[in-house]
Design an enzyme around this catalytic site. Structure first.
Site, mmCIF file in Angstrom:
data_model
loop_
_atom_site.group_PDB
_atom_site.id
_atom_site.type_symbol
_atom_site.label_atom_id
_atom_site.label_comp_id
_atom_site.label_asym_id
_atom_site.label_seq_id
_atom_site.Cartn_x
_atom_site.Cartn_y
_atom_site.Cartn_z
ATOM 1 N N THR A 55 33.729 80.649 -34.524
ATOM 2 C CA THR A 55 34.916 80.777 -33.691
ATOM 3 C C THR A 55 36.187 80.678 -34.521
ATOM 4 O O THR A 55 37.243 81.156 -34.102
ATOM 5 C CB THR A 55 34.904 79.716 -32.581
ATOM 6 N N TYR A 143 23.101 74.183 -38.063
ATOM 7 C CA TYR A 143 23.528 75.115 -37.016
ATOM 8 C C TYR A 143 22.485 76.212 -36.914
ATOM 9 O O TYR A 143 22.300 76.998 -37.843
ATOM 10 C CB TYR A 143 24.900 75.685 -37.364
ATOM 11 N N LYS A 171 23.361 71.586 -34.266
ATOM 12 C CA LYS A 171 24.061 72.376 -33.262
ATOM 13 C C LYS A 171 23.122 73.497 -32.859
ATOM 14 O O LYS A 171 22.824 74.389 -33.648
ATOM 15 C CB LYS A 171 25.363 72.949 -33.826
ATOM 16 N N VAL A 211 29.158 71.197 -29.087
ATOM 17 C CA VAL A 211 30.162 71.845 -29.932
ATOM 18 C C VAL A 211 30.583 73.081 -29.155
ATOM 19 O O VAL A 211 29.826 74.033 -29.036
ATOM 20 C CB VAL A 211 29.610 72.202 -31.320
#
EC number: 4.3.3.7
Length: 306
Positions: A55, A143, A171, A211
């Site tokens: 992001t 992640y 995550k 998150v």
């Protein structure tokens, strides 16, 4: 903030925003706007911020920009929130340098994604993450987002990495809650939802937080969801979660989270412009109105003013 530690129930807090990287209309990283945004996000109730992730448009920002962003944000909010920095690359040596630079810039932890495009074997994935984790003393959040990377952390890989002292959290953006339930039990890692829509599901399976993209504008609501869940008021947690569904859909539904999150932040007055870097292009006026409608439906805008 105190240093996140292995074994903590929530080593990075409960609600973290995967922060956009504000830019000027000519594409330069806007550090002043980044600092203002970071302070606002922490004031809204975020326990932490993740910088230089998907992001944050990490694929199109460069090493000096990443380090400058981490330094500026850590200086601004590091006493009040955890600052995680992305150290993700399809080149292990590059990821190691990113980790080292993030540590030097004041990050509290690292977010380490599977090498995208390279699609390494599972032993290669273990070796990659260990190399990054060994590069600094910072704790690591893995992640797992196979839709973007093309490779997923296998159960045996997670167990091998969980044995590393500095690998403390995951995550999870796999969309596979059953696998998450098993991995939470087998690894002992603190499990964070990497998908806003999956927060309640993962809390029910032993997860600890999120998150989030939508927490750019709805951090207080997400924090309230987690607090209600912790208090065993599951009906209230569900009510609160349902109340934020329109903004989750508005910011995530099209799959261009950086674009939508920047538009939402512009609408909320958190950043001056929704500028992005190619190959991402800013939200159109029509798309902005759809995002505004989602924020309004979630009760996140004053209808009389917008």
């Amino acid at each position: 903030m105190s240093q996140p530690t292995r074994g903590a129930t929530r080593p990075f807090g409960a609600v973290l925003t995967a922060m956009v990287t504000p830019m000027t209309d000519d594409g330069a990283v806007d550090l002043d706007a980044s600092v203002r945004l970071a302070r606002s996000l922490v004031a809204q109730g975020n326990d932490g911020l993740v910088l230089n992730g998907t992001t944050g448009e990490a694929p199109t920002t460069h090493a000096p920009e990443k380090a400058e962003l981490v330094r500026a944000v850590a200086d601004a909010v590091g006493k009040d929130a955890v600052v995680l920095a992305g150290a993700g690359s399809n080149d292990t040596a590059h990821a190691v340098r990113m980790a080292e630079q993030a540590a030097e810039a004041g990050a509290d932890g690292l977010l380490v994604v599977a090498p995208y495009y390279s699609r390494p074997s599972q032993p290669g994935l273990v070796a990659h993450v260990k190399a990054v984790a060994d590069a600094t003393d910072l704790p690591v959040m893995l992640y797992d987002v196979p839709g973007r990377t093309g490779v997923r952390f296998a159960p045996q890989t997670l167990e091998a990495l969980a044995a590393h002292d500095r690998v403390v959290a995951m995550k999870d953006a796999t969309g596979d809650p059953y696998a998450a339930a098993k991995a939470i039990e087998s690894t002992g890692l603190a499990w964070y939802s990497g998908d806003d829509a999956a927060l309640l599901t993962l809390l029910a399976l032993g997860g600890v937080g999120v998150v989030s993209v939508s927490a750019h504008v709805a951090a207080e609501r997400f924090a309230a969801v987690v607090a209600a869940w912790d208090a065993a008021d599951h009906a209230e947690a569900l009510r609160l979660f349902r109340s934020v569904v329109p903004v989750i859909d508005a910011l995530n539904g099209a799959g261009f989270q950086a674009v939508a999150a920047k538009a939402a932040c512009e609408i909320a007055g958190l950043i001056p412009t929704r500028a992005t870097r190619l190959p991402l292009i800013p939200a159109t006026d029509a798309e902005v109105e759809g995002i505004r409608d989602g924020m309004r439906a979630a009760g996140l805008l004053d209808v009389a003013l917008h």
